[in-house]
Design a protein around this motif. Structure first.
Motif, PDB file in Angstrom:
ATOM      1  N   ASP A  82       0.841  -1.192   0.000  1.00 17.34           N
ATOM      2  CA  ASP A  82       0.000   0.000   0.000  1.00 17.34           C
ATOM      3  C   ASP A  82       0.879   1.246   0.000  1.00 17.34           C
ATOM      4  N   LYS A  83       0.418   2.264  -0.665  1.00 17.95           N
ATOM      5  CA  LYS A  83       1.163   3.522  -0.639  1.00 17.95           C
ATOM      6  C   LYS A  83       0.181   4.671  -0.439  1.00 17.95           C
ATOM      7  N   LYS A  84       0.664   5.723   0.210  1.00 18.20           N
ATOM      8  CA  LYS A  84      -0.151   6.915   0.391  1.00 18.20           C
ATOM      9  C   LYS A  84       0.770   8.115   0.468  1.00 18.20           C
ATOM     10  N   LYS A  85       0.254   9.251   0.087  1.00 17.76           N
ATOM     11  CA  LYS A  85       1.060  10.465   0.075  1.00 17.76           C
ATOM     12  C   LYS A  85       0.806  11.249   1.362  1.00 17.76           C
ATOM     13  N   ASP A  86       1.868  11.612   2.044  1.00 19.86           N
ATOM     14  CA  ASP A  86       1.799  12.377   3.276  1.00 19.86           C
ATOM     15  C   ASP A  86       2.633  13.637   3.092  1.00 19.86           C
ATOM     16  N   ASP A  87       1.968  14.779   3.007  1.00 14.54           N
ATOM     17  CA  ASP A  87       2.638  16.041   2.686  1.00 14.54           C
ATOM     18  C   ASP A  87       3.372  15.894   1.349  1.00 14.54           C
TER      19      ASP A  87
ATOM     20  N   LEU B 184       4.574   7.357   1.294  1.00 11.78           N
ATOM     21  CA  LEU B 184       4.812   6.364   2.329  1.00 11.78           C
ATOM     22  C   LEU B 184       4.394   4.989   1.820  1.00 11.78           C
ATOM     23  N   TRP B 185       5.298   4.035   1.926  1.00  8.34           N
ATOM     24  CA  TRP B 185       5.024   2.670   1.472  1.00  8.34           C
ATOM     25  C   TRP B 185       4.925   1.738   2.678  1.00  8.34           C
ATOM     26  N   GLU B 186       3.910   0.939   2.691  1.00 10.20           N
ATOM     27  CA  GLU B 186       3.759  -0.081   3.728  1.00 10.20           C
ATOM     28  C   GLU B 186       3.803  -1.451   3.058  1.00 10.20           C
TER      29      GLU B 186
END
Length: 247
Positions: A1-6, A10-12
């Motif tokens: 999973d990936k998501k953008k933070d600022d 971020l990769w999990e």
């Protein structure tokens, strides 16, 4: 999973199953291992998921020493909290929630909301100063506030089904708004579900019993549990054989 933070991505990364890791990193290092849990539920599934050879296992299932009269479960089906039915069902939940909260005036408790969507709905639609809404950002702070408060506070959280000790007067009642189905929005959960439907049922029952155990912590402790999600009937019909007798 990936998501953008600022400005960062971020990769999990998670293993789909951990059985090989457990065999290599844990079980291979010891000649004997003694495991204790209130939610093994299904010894074959437990061994498979955790990488244990069932032929190497001696298993003992014990009953509960906690008196039944101290830990009743009240099933009050108010509608299914499924994807298709949850919006329509929600309006029927609110009066029941209010009735239960009023019944336990002067008593602390916890509401297991199941997910942050219901957490938001309750925060939006029901105003009561007793409620402490614990989010992922302030989970420990909210828990500490509940533990130390002298007033009849009520925790509201989707993530306190494990690792929380609400002994004695810290919780005399608990409400389960939603049967804790693992989210299929998680890629890992979805792939596990597709590979092993029985794993999904096992986790649901395990998490439900974990929720039940948050408020009854000893043989002298007592608390009432209310289940409002009509999906519990499906669990009883399809997975009731997994539930320990004490539940």
């Amino acid at each position: 999973d990936k998501k953008k933070d600022d400005k960062e991505w971020l990769w999990e990364i998670q293993p789909l199953w951990t059985d090989e890791i457990m065999r290599e990193k844990v079980w291979s290092r010891y000649e004997h291992v003694f495991l204790m849990s209130g939610t093994i539920i299904d010894i074959k599934k437990f061994c498979k998921v955790n990488g244990i050879d069932i032929n190497d296992v001696a298993y003992l299932r014990l009953g509960s020493s906690f008196p039944v009269k101290n830990r009743p479960i009240y099933y009050i089906p108010k509608g299914k909290m499924s994807y298709r039915n949850k919006v329509e069902a929600w309006k029927d939940y609110l009066p029941t929630i209010e009735n239960i909260i009023n019944k336990y005036k002067g008593k602390k408790g916890i509401i297991h909301v199941g997910n942050y969507e219901l957490w938001e709905w309750l925060k939006r639609d029901y105003k009561n100063d007793r409620l402490i809404f614990a989010s992922s950002e302030d989970r420990q702070k909210s828990l500490d506030r509940h533990l130390t408060s002298e007033s009849d506070t009520i925790l509201v959280s989707p993530s306190m089904k494990q690792g929380v000790d609400l002994k004695d007067d810290l919780s005399r009642f608990q409400i389960i708004l939603k049967v804790p189905y693992p989210s299929l929005g998680s890629k890992v959960n979805k792939m596990r579900f597709e590979e092993d439907k029985k794993w999904y049922s096992w986790v649901v029952v395990m998490d439900l019993i974990q929720q039940y155990g948050r408020s009854i912590r000893s043989s002298t402790d007592y608390a009432d549990t209310f289940i409002l999600d009509s999906c519990f009937s499906d669990i009883l019909a399809k997975s009731g054989h997994l539930m320990p007798k004490y539940f």
